[in-house]
Design a protein around this motif. Structure first.
Motif, PDB file in Angstrom:
ATOM      1  N   VAL A  39      -4.159 -68.679  30.115  1.00  0.00           N
ATOM      2  CA  VAL A  39      -3.888 -67.409  29.807  1.00  0.00           C
ATOM      3  C   VAL A  39      -3.295 -67.279  27.765  1.00  0.00           C
ATOM      4  CG1 VAL A  39      -1.273 -65.909  30.066  1.00  0.00           C
ATOM      5  CG2 VAL A  39      -2.427 -67.379  32.662  1.00  0.00           C
ATOM      6  N   THR A  40      -4.108 -66.737  27.949  1.00  0.00           N
ATOM      7  CA  THR A  40      -3.337 -66.265  25.887  1.00  0.00           C
ATOM      8  C   THR A  40      -1.880 -65.650  26.211  1.00  0.00           C
ATOM      9  OG1 THR A  40      -4.636 -64.243  25.884  1.00  0.00           O
ATOM     10  CG2 THR A  40      -5.805 -66.736  25.547  1.00  0.00           C
ATOM     11  N   GLN A  41      -2.101 -65.164  24.762  1.00  0.00           N
ATOM     12  CA  GLN A  41      -0.942 -63.987  24.390  1.00  0.00           C
ATOM     13  C   GLN A  41      -1.104 -62.220  25.058  1.00  0.00           C
ATOM     14  OE1 GLN A  41       2.569 -64.827  23.476  1.00  0.00           O
ATOM     15  NE2 GLN A  41       3.157 -62.731  24.324  1.00  0.00           N
ATOM     16  N   ARG A  42      -2.248 -62.144  24.625  1.00  0.00           N
ATOM     17  CA  ARG A  42      -2.852 -60.640  25.273  1.00  0.00           C
ATOM     18  C   ARG A  42      -3.096 -60.886  26.540  1.00  0.00           C
ATOM     19  NH1 ARG A  42      -7.719 -60.226  28.477  1.00  0.00           N
ATOM     20  NH2 ARG A  42      -8.626 -57.914  28.304  1.00  0.00           N
ATOM     21  N   GLU A  43      -3.187 -61.543  27.571  1.00  0.00           N
ATOM     22  CA  GLU A  43      -3.039 -61.521  28.663  1.00  0.00           C
ATOM     23  C   GLU A  43      -1.396 -61.284  29.327  1.00  0.00           C
ATOM     24  OE1 GLU A  43      -6.534 -62.396  28.282  1.00  0.00           O
ATOM     25  OE2 GLU A  43      -5.632 -63.836  27.657  1.00  0.00           O
ATOM     26  N   GLN A  44      -0.763 -62.290  28.884  1.00  0.00           N
ATOM     27  CA  GLN A  44       0.785 -62.448  28.762  1.00  0.00           C
ATOM     28  C   GLN A  44       1.798 -60.558  28.819  1.00  0.00           C
ATOM     29  OE1 GLN A  44       3.017 -65.173  27.739  1.00  0.00           O
ATOM     30  NE2 GLN A  44       5.197 -64.052  28.002  1.00  0.00           N
ATOM     31  N   THR A  45       1.083 -60.233  27.388  1.00  0.00           N
ATOM     32  CA  THR A  45       1.471 -58.765  27.917  1.00  0.00           C
ATOM     33  C   THR A  45       0.657 -58.257  28.096  1.00  0.00           C
ATOM     34  OG1 THR A  45       1.034 -59.324  25.045  1.00  0.00           O
ATOM     35  CG2 THR A  45       1.044 -57.209  24.899  1.00  0.00           C
ATOM     36  N   LEU A  46      -0.550 -58.411  28.713  1.00  0.00           N
ATOM     37  CA  LEU A  46      -1.209 -56.874  28.908  1.00  0.00           C
ATOM     38  C   LEU A  46      -0.200 -56.506  30.966  1.00  0.00           C
ATOM     39  CD1 LEU A  46      -4.887 -57.395  29.360  1.00  0.00           C
ATOM     40  CD2 LEU A  46      -4.357 -55.537  29.351  1.00  0.00           C
ATOM     41  N   CYS A  47       0.173 -57.571  31.289  1.00  0.00           N
ATOM     42  CA  CYS A  47       0.751 -58.029  32.480  1.00  0.00           C
ATOM     43  C   CYS A  47       2.470 -57.279  32.009  1.00  0.00           C
ATOM     44  CB  CYS A  47       1.555 -59.609  32.866  1.00  0.00           C
ATOM     45  SG  CYS A  47      -0.043 -59.938  33.428  1.00  0.00           S
ATOM     46  N   GLN A  48       2.431 -56.792  30.549  1.00  0.00           N
ATOM     47  CA  GLN A  48       3.986 -55.877  30.966  1.00  0.00           C
ATOM     48  C   GLN A  48       3.820 -54.739  31.394  1.00  0.00           C
ATOM     49  OE1 GLN A  48       6.426 -57.462  29.694  1.00  0.00           O
ATOM     50  NE2 GLN A  48       5.849 -59.330  29.848  1.00  0.00           N
ATOM     51  N   SER A  49       2.079 -54.703  32.032  1.00  0.00           N
ATOM     52  CA  SER A  49       1.767 -52.737  32.017  1.00  0.00           C
ATOM     53  C   SER A  49       1.984 -52.957  33.967  1.00  0.00           C
ATOM     54  CB  SER A  49       0.798 -52.442  31.869  1.00  0.00           C
ATOM     55  OG  SER A  49       0.110 -51.533  32.828  1.00  0.00           O
ATOM     56  N   ALA A  50       2.387 -52.527  34.834  1.00  0.00           N
ATOM     57  CA  ALA A  50       1.915 -52.886  36.067  1.00  0.00           C
ATOM     58  C   ALA A  50       1.010 -51.967  36.581  1.00  0.00           C
ATOM     59  CB  ALA A  50       3.083 -51.508  36.617  1.00  0.00           C
ATOM     60  N   ASN A  51       0.079 -51.972  35.778  1.00  0.00           N
ATOM     61  CA  ASN A  51      -1.531 -51.807  36.700  1.00  0.00           C
ATOM     62  C   ASN A  51      -2.583 -52.599  35.579  1.00  0.00           C
ATOM     63  OD1 ASN A  51      -1.344 -49.514  38.487  1.00  0.00           O
ATOM     64  ND2 ASN A  51      -1.158 -48.018  37.418  1.00  0.00           N
ATOM     65  N   ALA A  52      -1.758 -53.764  35.346  1.00  0.00           N
ATOM     66  CA  ALA A  52      -3.258 -54.184  34.222  1.00  0.00           C
ATOM     67  C   ALA A  52      -3.965 -55.724  35.028  1.00  0.00           C
ATOM     68  CB  ALA A  52      -2.220 -55.753  33.484  1.00  0.00           C
ATOM     69  N   VAL A  53      -5.215 -55.072  34.549  1.00  0.00           N
ATOM     70  CA  VAL A  53      -6.388 -55.607  34.473  1.00  0.00           C
ATOM     71  C   VAL A  53      -6.437 -56.539  33.960  1.00  0.00           C
ATOM     72  CG1 VAL A  53      -8.631 -55.255  35.749  1.00  0.00           C
ATOM     73  CG2 VAL A  53      -7.283 -53.457  35.861  1.00  0.00           C
ATOM     74  N   LEU A  54      -6.466 -58.003  34.236  1.00  0.00           N
ATOM     75  CA  LEU A  54      -6.876 -59.024  33.268  1.00  0.00           C
ATOM     76  C   LEU A  54      -8.359 -59.485  33.616  1.00  0.00           C
ATOM     77  CD1 LEU A  54      -3.968 -62.000  34.228  1.00  0.00           C
ATOM     78  CD2 LEU A  54      -4.423 -59.699  32.668  1.00  0.00           C
ATOM     79  N   ALA A  55      -9.021 -59.885  34.591  1.00  0.00           N
ATOM     80  CA  ALA A  55     -10.397 -59.553  34.667  1.00  0.00           C
ATOM     81  C   ALA A  55     -11.333 -58.649  36.088  1.00  0.00           C
ATOM     82  CB  ALA A  55     -10.169 -61.483  34.667  1.00  0.00           C
ATOM     83  N   THR A  56     -12.319 -59.007  36.053  1.00  0.00           N
ATOM     84  CA  THR A  56     -12.754 -57.990  37.138  1.00  0.00           C
ATOM     85  C   THR A  56     -14.192 -59.101  37.506  1.00  0.00           C
ATOM     86  OG1 THR A  56     -11.971 -55.680  36.434  1.00  0.00           O
ATOM     87  CG2 THR A  56     -14.571 -55.880  38.158  1.00  0.00           C
ATOM     88  N   VAL A  57     -13.878 -59.775  38.760  1.00  0.00           N
ATOM     89  CA  VAL A  57     -14.204 -60.506  39.292  1.00  0.00           C
ATOM     90  C   VAL A  57     -15.644 -59.930  40.528  1.00  0.00           C
ATOM     91  CG1 VAL A  57     -15.160 -62.899  40.289  1.00  0.00           C
ATOM     92  CG2 VAL A  57     -13.168 -62.447  38.986  1.00  0.00           C
ATOM     93  N   CYS A  58     -16.617 -59.778  40.041  1.00  0.00           N
ATOM     94  CA  CYS A  58     -17.857 -59.571  40.396  1.00  0.00           C
ATOM     95  C   CYS A  58     -18.584 -60.076  42.055  1.00  0.00           C
ATOM     96  CB  CYS A  58     -18.674 -58.669  40.339  1.00  0.00           C
ATOM     97  SG  CYS A  58     -18.548 -57.374  39.410  1.00  0.00           S
ATOM     98  N   LEU A  59     -18.492 -59.691  42.592  1.00  0.00           N
ATOM     99  CA  LEU A  59     -19.311 -61.144  44.093  1.00  0.00           C
ATOM    100  C   LEU A  59     -20.635 -60.170  44.043  1.00  0.00           C
ATOM    101  CD1 LEU A  59     -16.594 -62.350  46.296  1.00  0.00           C
ATOM    102  CD2 LEU A  59     -16.981 -63.727  44.531  1.00  0.00           C
ATOM    103  N   PHE A  60     -21.643 -60.814  44.119  1.00  0.00           N
ATOM    104  CA  PHE A  60     -22.508 -59.726  43.922  1.00  0.00           C
ATOM    105  C   PHE A  60     -23.607 -60.993  45.130  1.00  0.00           C
ATOM    106  CE2 PHE A  60     -22.495 -59.291  39.477  1.00  0.00           C
ATOM    107  CZ  PHE A  60     -23.151 -58.422  39.699  1.00  0.00           C
TER     108      PHE A  60
END
Length: 186
Positions: free
Chosen positions: A110-131
């Motif tokens: 986790v960087t400052q970017r992810e921590q800041t994104l988490c202030q939003s209720a609908n934050a998406v930190l990553a999308t993991v696709c399962l093929f």
């Protein structure tokens, strides 16, 4: 008609070898909320400079083995794959036999970017696709690529998420699933 008389020149009836298999795999994620566009997993305790951990249980409820390839994207729309120094998936590619499960461990630095994104209720930190798909078919595809290395590129559209992904490599557990073994061949 087959006759076995010394006066007729007959041949044994023609034989047609038959083989086949049936069924499908069905991949689900346990204990995660399903939405119309996939599953949602919550990463708790996000703090800059820390590593956050999430365990995702993948289950095959079907009657055929499936391959799974997990790919993390920072932005799915631009197809930006996350760097392995920022996120780790283990295992990231494996074979899931019928009626079995595997746990994928996700570790995210986790960087400052992810921590800041988490202030939003609908934050998406990553999308993991399962093929995922049928493991016997993937093994057949690998054999095809031995004789025709460009075969995979010709069948995918330019904007396919599969473009650039390599399915022609070893997957954890693939040696447990062999074509013709336990697939209803006759």
């Amino acid at each position: 008609r087959y006759t076995n008389s010394p006066l007729s020149l007959s041949h044994p009836p023609p034989q047609i070898p038959l083989s086949g298999y049936g069924g499908t795999s069905n991949i689900i994620l346990e204990d995660h909320r399903m939405r119309s566009d996939g599953y949602v997993a919550m990463l708790m305790g996000v703090a800059a400079g820390q590593v956050s951990k999430l365990c995702v249980c993948v289950r095959n409820t079907g009657c055929r083995a499936a391959f799974i390839k997990a790919v993390p994207y920072s932005d799915l729309h631009t197809r930006s794959v996350m760097d392995s120094s920022d996120i780790s998936l283990s295992p990231s590619q494996f074979v899931l036999k019928e009626r079995t499960q595997e746990v994928i461990t996700v570790l995210m630095k986790v960087t400052q970017r992810e921590q800041t994104l988490c202030q939003s209720a609908n934050a998406v930190l990553a999308t993991v696709c399962l093929f995922c798909g049928d493991e016997v078919s993937r093994q057949q595809f690998r054999r095809l690529l031995l004789s025709k290395p460009d075969a995979g590129r010709k069948i995918l559209s330019e904007n396919s998420l599969l473009k650039g992904l390599n399915f022609n490599e070893r997957f954890l557990g693939e040696e447990q699933v062999l074509e013709g073994k336990g697939h209803g061949s006759f």
